[in-house]
Design a protein around this motif. Structure first.
Motif, PDB file in Angstrom:
ATOM      1  N   ALA A   1      -6.023   8.332  -6.748  1.00 56.79           N
ATOM      2  CA  ALA A   1      -6.015   7.693  -5.425  1.00 56.79           C
ATOM      3  C   ALA A   1      -7.360   7.046  -5.123  1.00 56.79           C
ATOM      4  CB  ALA A   1      -5.658   8.722  -4.357  1.00 56.79           C
ATOM      5  N   ARG A   2      -8.456   7.708  -5.503  1.00 57.40           N
ATOM      6  CA  ARG A   2      -9.785   7.117  -5.282  1.00 57.40           C
ATOM      7  C   ARG A   2      -9.940   5.814  -6.056  1.00 57.40           C
ATOM      8  NH1 ARG A   2     -11.344  12.518  -5.399  1.00 57.40           N
ATOM      9  NH2 ARG A   2     -11.993  12.459  -7.584  1.00 57.40           N
ATOM     10  N   ARG A   3      -9.353   5.754  -7.226  1.00 54.42           N
ATOM     11  CA  ARG A   3      -9.445   4.522  -8.022  1.00 54.42           C
ATOM     12  C   ARG A   3      -8.693   3.362  -7.380  1.00 54.42           C
ATOM     13  NH1 ARG A   3     -10.060   4.988 -14.201  1.00 54.42           N
ATOM     14  NH2 ARG A   3     -11.515   6.722 -14.420  1.00 54.42           N
ATOM     15  N   LEU A   4      -7.752   3.692  -6.480  1.00 55.73           N
ATOM     16  CA  LEU A   4      -7.007   2.640  -5.793  1.00 55.73           C
ATOM     17  C   LEU A   4      -7.695   2.186  -4.503  1.00 55.73           C
ATOM     18  CD1 LEU A   4      -3.391   4.006  -6.280  1.00 55.73           C
ATOM     19  CD2 LEU A   4      -4.290   1.867  -7.197  1.00 55.73           C
ATOM     20  N   HIS A   5      -8.803   2.803  -4.144  1.00 56.71           N
ATOM     21  CA  HIS A   5      -9.533   2.398  -2.943  1.00 56.71           C
ATOM     22  C   HIS A   5      -9.982   0.945  -3.082  1.00 56.71           C
ATOM     23  CE1 HIS A   5     -12.225   2.443   0.467  1.00 56.71           C
ATOM     24  NE2 HIS A   5     -13.223   2.034  -0.307  1.00 56.71           N
ATOM     25  N   GLY A   6      -9.817   0.214  -1.984  1.00 57.32           N
ATOM     26  CA  GLY A   6     -10.254  -1.177  -1.988  1.00 57.32           C
ATOM     27  C   GLY A   6      -9.322  -2.126  -2.706  1.00 57.32           C
ATOM     28  N   MET A   7      -8.139  -1.685  -3.064  1.00 52.34           N
ATOM     29  CA  MET A   7      -7.241  -2.553  -3.833  1.00 52.34           C
ATOM     30  C   MET A   7      -6.777  -3.755  -3.029  1.00 52.34           C
ATOM     31  SD  MET A   7      -3.790  -0.252  -3.880  1.00 52.34           S
ATOM     32  CE  MET A   7      -3.076   0.413  -2.379  1.00 52.34           C
TER      33      MET A   7
ATOM     34  N   ASP B   1      11.407  -0.965  -9.915  1.00 52.10           N
ATOM     35  CA  ASP B   1      11.936  -1.271  -8.588  1.00 52.10           C
ATOM     36  C   ASP B   1      10.961  -2.148  -7.807  1.00 52.10           C
ATOM     37  OD1 ASP B   1      13.715  -1.038  -6.374  1.00 52.10           O
ATOM     38  OD2 ASP B   1      12.403   0.475  -5.498  1.00 52.10           O
ATOM     39  N   LEU B   2       9.675  -1.847  -7.889  1.00 53.02           N
ATOM     40  CA  LEU B   2       8.672  -2.643  -7.172  1.00 53.02           C
ATOM     41  C   LEU B   2       8.660  -4.079  -7.673  1.00 53.02           C
ATOM     42  CD1 LEU B   2       5.755  -0.053  -7.071  1.00 53.02           C
ATOM     43  CD2 LEU B   2       7.250  -0.721  -5.176  1.00 53.02           C
ATOM     44  N   LYS B   3       8.767  -4.248  -8.979  1.00 51.94           N
ATOM     45  CA  LYS B   3       8.794  -5.595  -9.548  1.00 51.94           C
ATOM     46  C   LYS B   3      10.050  -6.341  -9.103  1.00 51.94           C
ATOM     47  CE  LYS B   3       5.998  -4.723 -13.678  1.00 51.94           C
ATOM     48  NZ  LYS B   3       5.989  -4.638 -15.166  1.00 51.94           N
TER      49      LYS B   3
ATOM     50  N   PHE C   1       1.374   4.316  -7.579  1.00 55.89           N
ATOM     51  CA  PHE C   1       1.570   2.918  -7.180  1.00 55.89           C
ATOM     52  C   PHE C   1       1.157   2.777  -5.717  1.00 55.89           C
ATOM     53  CE2 PHE C   1       5.171   3.998 -10.075  1.00 55.89           C
ATOM     54  CZ  PHE C   1       4.664   3.366 -11.205  1.00 55.89           C
ATOM     55  N   GLY C   2       0.238   1.865  -5.443  1.00 56.49           N
ATOM     56  CA  GLY C   2      -0.237   1.644  -4.078  1.00 56.49           C
ATOM     57  C   GLY C   2       0.069   0.226  -3.611  1.00 56.49           C
ATOM     58  N   HIS C   3       0.373   0.079  -2.341  1.00 58.49           N
ATOM     59  CA  HIS C   3       0.671  -1.242  -1.759  1.00 58.49           C
ATOM     60  C   HIS C   3      -0.645  -1.974  -1.512  1.00 58.49           C
ATOM     61  CE1 HIS C   3       2.416  -4.378   0.691  1.00 58.49           C
ATOM     62  NE2 HIS C   3       3.616  -3.842   0.595  1.00 58.49           N
ATOM     63  N   THR C   4      -0.775  -3.173  -2.054  1.00 58.18           N
ATOM     64  CA  THR C   4      -2.049  -3.885  -1.967  1.00 58.18           C
ATOM     65  C   THR C   4      -2.312  -4.476  -0.581  1.00 58.18           C
ATOM     66  OG1 THR C   4      -0.992  -5.890  -2.812  1.00 58.18           O
ATOM     67  CG2 THR C   4      -2.078  -4.471  -4.417  1.00 58.18           C
ATOM     68  N   VAL C   5      -1.308  -4.457   0.297  1.00 55.99           N
ATOM     69  CA  VAL C   5      -1.499  -4.988   1.644  1.00 55.99           C
ATOM     70  C   VAL C   5      -1.735  -3.859   2.644  1.00 55.99           C
ATOM     71  CG1 VAL C   5      -0.476  -6.344   3.523  1.00 55.99           C
ATOM     72  CG2 VAL C   5      -0.087  -7.008   1.124  1.00 55.99           C
ATOM     73  N   THR C   6      -0.875  -2.852   2.610  1.00 50.42           N
ATOM     74  CA  THR C   6      -0.976  -1.758   3.594  1.00 50.42           C
ATOM     75  C   THR C   6      -1.782  -0.571   3.088  1.00 50.42           C
ATOM     76  OG1 THR C   6       1.040  -0.654   2.814  1.00 50.42           O
ATOM     77  CG2 THR C   6       1.305  -2.399   4.474  1.00 50.42           C
ATOM     78  N   GLY C   7      -1.921  -0.443   1.785  1.00 50.26           N
ATOM     79  CA  GLY C   7      -2.605   0.707   1.210  1.00 50.26           C
ATOM     80  C   GLY C   7      -1.740   1.934   1.066  1.00 50.26           C
TER      81      GLY C   7
ATOM     82  N   TYR D   1       1.797  -4.659  -5.351  1.00 48.63           N
ATOM     83  CA  TYR D   1       1.331  -3.305  -5.622  1.00 48.63           C
ATOM     84  C   TYR D   1       0.289  -3.318  -6.727  1.00 48.63           C
ATOM     85  CZ  TYR D   1       3.831  -3.146 -10.084  1.00 48.63           C
ATOM     86  OH  TYR D   1       4.232  -3.402 -11.364  1.00 48.63           O
ATOM     87  N   ARG D   2      -0.389  -2.174  -6.828  1.00 46.11           N
ATOM     88  CA  ARG D   2      -1.301  -1.959  -7.945  1.00 46.11           C
ATOM     89  C   ARG D   2      -1.064  -0.547  -8.467  1.00 46.11           C
ATOM     90  NH1 ARG D   2      -7.809  -2.062  -7.337  1.00 46.11           N
ATOM     91  NH2 ARG D   2      -8.198  -0.370  -8.802  1.00 46.11           N
TER      92      ARG D   2
END
Length: 462
Positions: A448-454, A358-360, A392-398, A366-367
């Motif tokens: 979630a920690r691995r997505l920090h700074g995405m 769906d995200l694609k 799945f995290g949003h790369t703009v809003t987090g 996203y990441r």
């Protein structure tokens, strides 16, 4: 004060009744079978009880891996008494239905037994009585879809509602349908001890689930000895002690029993809907908006009869929303993007929010991060070596956009990520929330920690 009439006592109906009573309405609920609907009587509660039983059997047989052995040193072996299993299922179902009835009665809901029919002017006819209300809720449910060429006979050719009458474990169960129902029962009976052949129309089971999760379950099925056959069933015939499933390409699959798990159809025929101005869609489901209104004024609908999403939790939400709207309370429209769902295989698959596909498709930046549960210390202690957590995290809003958990009790562990999706929490907020050490939920925090700074990494996965 308002009068509310509810036709159907499943999750959509009984949850709506409780909300309406709390708001001060006089409520009459009409039910022809028993309180709880399919979710309690023939579907969710009984099926998940059988699945839990199968899971306990696997736990017992894996005991030697944890150092628990029989006193004589022999391998731990178990045998399934299906008659006893199903007797327990039926007793549990009856108790759950009775508990719901007792709760409704204690809250002052009037219960009427019988098959109701909707008439004009927001009225329901049942057993010669006409009951009118300021609002009517239709919670009619659904039933197993039946193919004319494979009609269940309750003995060898079965729908999932027939399974709980079996006295003996099927020697070779052929399951037609690789969706949620087919996959859950196929694995449950394989774990109970039946030889199982699963007929899937695609190259993997659970084709609508996350591809990685589906691929893992497909591999697990094969590792456990289940035979997967690609194709579509055209017909099922039987002899005295066997069944023959004929595929569209002419191949035949033989077994002792066949379970038809090919979807559901809504119980919308013969109850006066169209005459009362309730519009049905092309599939026969009741058309509703996001606050559960139908095309007829003052008439609402909830649950499987609407075709929105066949989950008990969705039905309950629709019923609650309908009553809030009808009785003038604050309303939050149904948001399927916040709904969590689980496939109760072993391991379970739990999902919430947007899928990667769906995200694609929507072009969202996203990441994705993923960790295997086998790395989790609590999982090691419990002997859990399968599954993963994916976020799945949003790369703009987090924000957390969605998540997939595959593993033991994934249905329980998805809750934290459901809160994150529903409340638009960021991956950092999830990561900064303390978890118990050791715990399976710790893996969600670590992902979630691995997505920090995405956001600094730029868009991924699009």
């Amino acid at each position: 004060m308002h009068d509310v009439v509810i036709l159907g006592g499943g999750p959509g109906g009984y949850e709506a009744a409780l909300v309406a009573r709390k708001a001060g309405a006089d409520v009459t609920l009409v039910e022809r079978h028993g309180l709880g609907g399919n979710a309690v009587l023939t579907d969710v509660v009984p099926s998940k009880t059988v699945i839990a039983t199968a899971e306990w059997r696997t736990i017992a047989e894996r005991a030697p891996e944890l150092g628990i052995v029989a006193e004589d040193g022999a391998p731990v072996r178990t045998r399934v008494d299906l008659a006893a299993v199903n007797a327990r299922v039926r007793a549990l179902v009856a108790r759950q239905s009775e508990d719901i009835e007792a709760r409704l009665s204690s809250e002052g809901v009037r219960l009427v037994r019988g098959a109701g029919r909707l008439t004009a002017e927001r009225a329901v006819e049942v057993e010669g009585e006409t009951i009118t209300g300021d609002a009517v809720l239709l919670a009619l449910g659904a039933r197993p879809r039946v193919l004319a060429s494979a009609a269940p006979d309750g003995e060898r050719i079965l729908s999932w509602t027939d399974l709980y009458a079996l006295e003996k474990l099927p020697e070779h169960l052929v399951v037609v349908g690789s969706g949620v129902t087919g996959a859950e029962f196929a694995e449950a009976y394989a774990l109970l001890g039946s030889r199982v052949t699963l007929i899937a129309s695609g190259d993997r089971v659970l084709p609508r689930e996350d591809p990685e999760a589906s691929a893992m379950i497909t591999a697990v099925f094969r590792e456990r000895g289940m035979e997967l056959v690609g194709g579509r069933a055209a017909a099922v015939s039987r002899t005295d002690d066997a069944v023959v499933v004929t595929l569209e390409d002419g191949r035949e699959v033989r077994g002792s029993h066949c379970l038809m798990a090919v979807g559901s159809v809504p119980n919308t025929d013969g109850v006066g809907l169209e005459e009362a101005g309730v519009r049905l869609d092309e599939r026969g489901y009741i058309a509703v908006d996001k606050v559960s209104r139908t095309s007829a004024q003052g008439v609402y609908a909830a649950g499987d009869c609407t075709g929105v999403l066949p989950l008990a939790s969705v039905a309950a939400a629709q019923g609650r929303i309908a009553m809030a709207h009808a009785l003038g309370d604050a309303v939050r429209p149904l948001h399927l993007g916040h709904m969590a769902s689980t496939v109760f295989t072993a391991p379970e698959i739990a999902t919430v929010g947007a899928s990667e596909a769906d995200l694609k498709a929507r072009g969202i930046f996203y990441r994705v991060e993923r960790l295997d549960l086998a790395r989790n210390p609590r999982a090691k202690m419990l002997g859990i070596d399968q599954g993963f957590v994916k976020v799945f995290g949003h790369t703009v809003t987090g924000h957390v956009l969605g998540a997939v958990i595959v593993g033991s009790r994934a249905s329980e562990h998805i809750y934290a990520l459901s809160l994150a999706v529903a409340n638009r929490l960021t991956v950092d907020q999830v990561a900064d929330t303390f978890t118990v050490y050791p715990s399976l939920s710790g893996t969600s925090s670590e992902v979630a920690r691995r997505l920090h700074g995405m956001r600094e990494d730029g868009p991924h996965g699009t």
